[in-house]
Write a protein that holds these residues in place. Structure first.
Motif, PDB file in Angstrom:
ATOM      1  N   LYS A  42      40.897  48.283  44.277  1.00  0.00           N
ATOM      2  CA  LYS A  42      40.634  49.055  45.497  1.00  0.00           C
ATOM      3  C   LYS A  42      40.104  48.179  46.619  1.00  0.00           C
ATOM      4  N   MET A  43      39.310  47.183  46.276  1.00  0.00           N
ATOM      5  CA  MET A  43      38.699  46.310  47.275  1.00  0.00           C
ATOM      6  C   MET A  43      39.744  45.601  48.140  1.00  0.00           C
ATOM      7  N   LEU A  44      40.919  45.342  47.583  1.00  0.00           N
ATOM      8  CA  LEU A  44      41.943  44.599  48.321  1.00  0.00           C
ATOM      9  C   LEU A  44      42.936  45.488  49.063  1.00  0.00           C
ATOM     10  N   LEU A 129      47.772  35.540  35.922  1.00  0.00           N
ATOM     11  CA  LEU A 129      48.539  34.787  36.909  1.00  0.00           C
ATOM     12  C   LEU A 129      48.673  35.593  38.201  1.00  0.00           C
ATOM     13  N   PHE A 130      48.975  36.880  38.067  1.00  0.00           N
ATOM     14  CA  PHE A 130      49.102  37.768  39.224  1.00  0.00           C
ATOM     15  C   PHE A 130      47.774  37.841  39.988  1.00  0.00           C
ATOM     16  N   ARG A 131      46.702  38.005  39.271  1.00  0.00           N
ATOM     17  CA  ARG A 131      45.359  38.054  39.868  1.00  0.00           C
ATOM     18  C   ARG A 131      45.081  36.780  40.663  1.00  0.00           C
ATOM     19  N   ALA A 132      45.305  35.625  40.031  1.00  0.00           N
ATOM     20  CA  ALA A 132      45.035  34.343  40.682  1.00  0.00           C
ATOM     21  C   ALA A 132      45.898  34.148  41.926  1.00  0.00           C
ATOM     22  N   ARG A 133      47.173  34.500  41.831  1.00  0.00           N
ATOM     23  CA  ARG A 133      48.082  34.287  42.962  1.00  0.00           C
ATOM     24  C   ARG A 133      47.753  35.196  44.143  1.00  0.00           C
ATOM     25  N   ARG A 150      35.690  34.412  45.025  1.00  0.00           N
ATOM     26  CA  ARG A 150      34.959  33.901  43.862  1.00  0.00           C
ATOM     27  C   ARG A 150      34.455  35.071  43.004  1.00  0.00           C
ATOM     28  N   MET A 151      33.942  36.099  43.663  1.00  0.00           N
ATOM     29  CA  MET A 151      33.451  37.271  42.951  1.00  0.00           C
ATOM     30  C   MET A 151      34.590  37.946  42.166  1.00  0.00           C
ATOM     31  N   LEU A 152      35.742  38.125  42.833  1.00  0.00           N
ATOM     32  CA  LEU A 152      36.895  38.755  42.172  1.00  0.00           C
ATOM     33  C   LEU A 152      37.395  37.937  40.986  1.00  0.00           C
ATOM     34  N   ARG A 153      37.381  36.630  41.123  1.00  0.00           N
ATOM     35  CA  ARG A 153      37.827  35.762  40.022  1.00  0.00           C
ATOM     36  C   ARG A 153      36.891  35.869  38.819  1.00  0.00           C
ATOM     37  N   GLY A 159      40.326  44.957  38.168  1.00  0.00           N
ATOM     38  CA  GLY A 159      41.075  45.956  38.926  1.00  0.00           C
ATOM     39  C   GLY A 159      42.534  45.576  39.085  1.00  0.00           C
ATOM     40  N   PHE A 160      42.882  44.342  38.733  1.00  0.00           N
ATOM     41  CA  PHE A 160      44.293  43.952  38.704  1.00  0.00           C
ATOM     42  C   PHE A 160      44.866  44.497  37.408  1.00  0.00           C
TER      43      PHE A 160
END
Length: 184
Positions: A42-44, A129-133, A150-153, A159-160
């Motif tokens: 949701k954050m993105l 991979l999707f999250r990182a990209r 950094r927080m999301l990683r 959430g991905f």
């Protein structure tokens, strides 16, 4: 209620049926297929809501991740996928919720005319991979602040999400048509 008030819904249903039949009859090879869904936290979502051009990149990133995952899993770097993708921007409660639906041949084609079926393996690598990209893409576009990236990683439950349906075999025409209808 006048009869023509139902026309948009009837038209939508007919388009879905035609699309499903078109894909099944003329485009999809007689190989196993699966339905995939790619979702972001949701954050993105606001980044994509207020800059709709980013939706094309969202689709491209998911496609690249899926292809890389399949090629790596099968050890076929030149393998060619069969993917039909559709971008959806709303969820079931009509909230803005960009996500992708894909009808995917469950394996890779090679130039020699063979099809290599993907084994039953975890989706965790493609999700990571999707999250990182996506995070890297938004950071490089100067949309996502470094501290938020950094927080999301670091989140365990980011959430991905990448979902994969059961394998639909070539002789399960009705199920394949339903999947084709669903993605649009």
């Amino acid at each position: 209620m006048r009869p023509n008030q139902w026309t948009p819904m009837v038209h939508k249903k007919r388009l879905e049926q035609l699309f499903g039949a078109l894909l099944t009859d003329t485009i999809l090879f007689p190989v196993p297929h699966r339905h995939f869904t790619f979702a972001i936290p949701k954050m993105l979502r606001p980044y994509f809501r207020f800059n709709r051009e980013l939706l094309k990149d969202f689709c491209r990133l998911a496609h690249e991740c899926l292809v890389e995952y399949m090629q790596t899993t099968l050890g076929l770097p030149d393998g060619i996928p069969g993917i039909v993708m559709a971008i959806h921007t709303f969820g079931e409660y009509m909230d803005f919720h960009p996500h992708l639906h894909a009808l995917v041949a469950d394996g890779l084609f090679v130039r020699e005319g063979l099809f290599h079926v993907l084994p039953e393996v975890s989706l965790k690598p493609v999700e990571e991979l999707f999250r990182a990209r996506v995070i890297t893409f938004l950071t490089e576009k100067s949309l996502l602040p470094i501290d938020r990236a950094r927080m999301l990683r670091g989140w365990v439950h980011s959430g991905f999400n990448v979902y994969r349906s059961r394998r639909v075999l070539p002789n399960e025409r009705e199920d394949l048509e339903r999947l084709a209808q669903y993605i649009i």
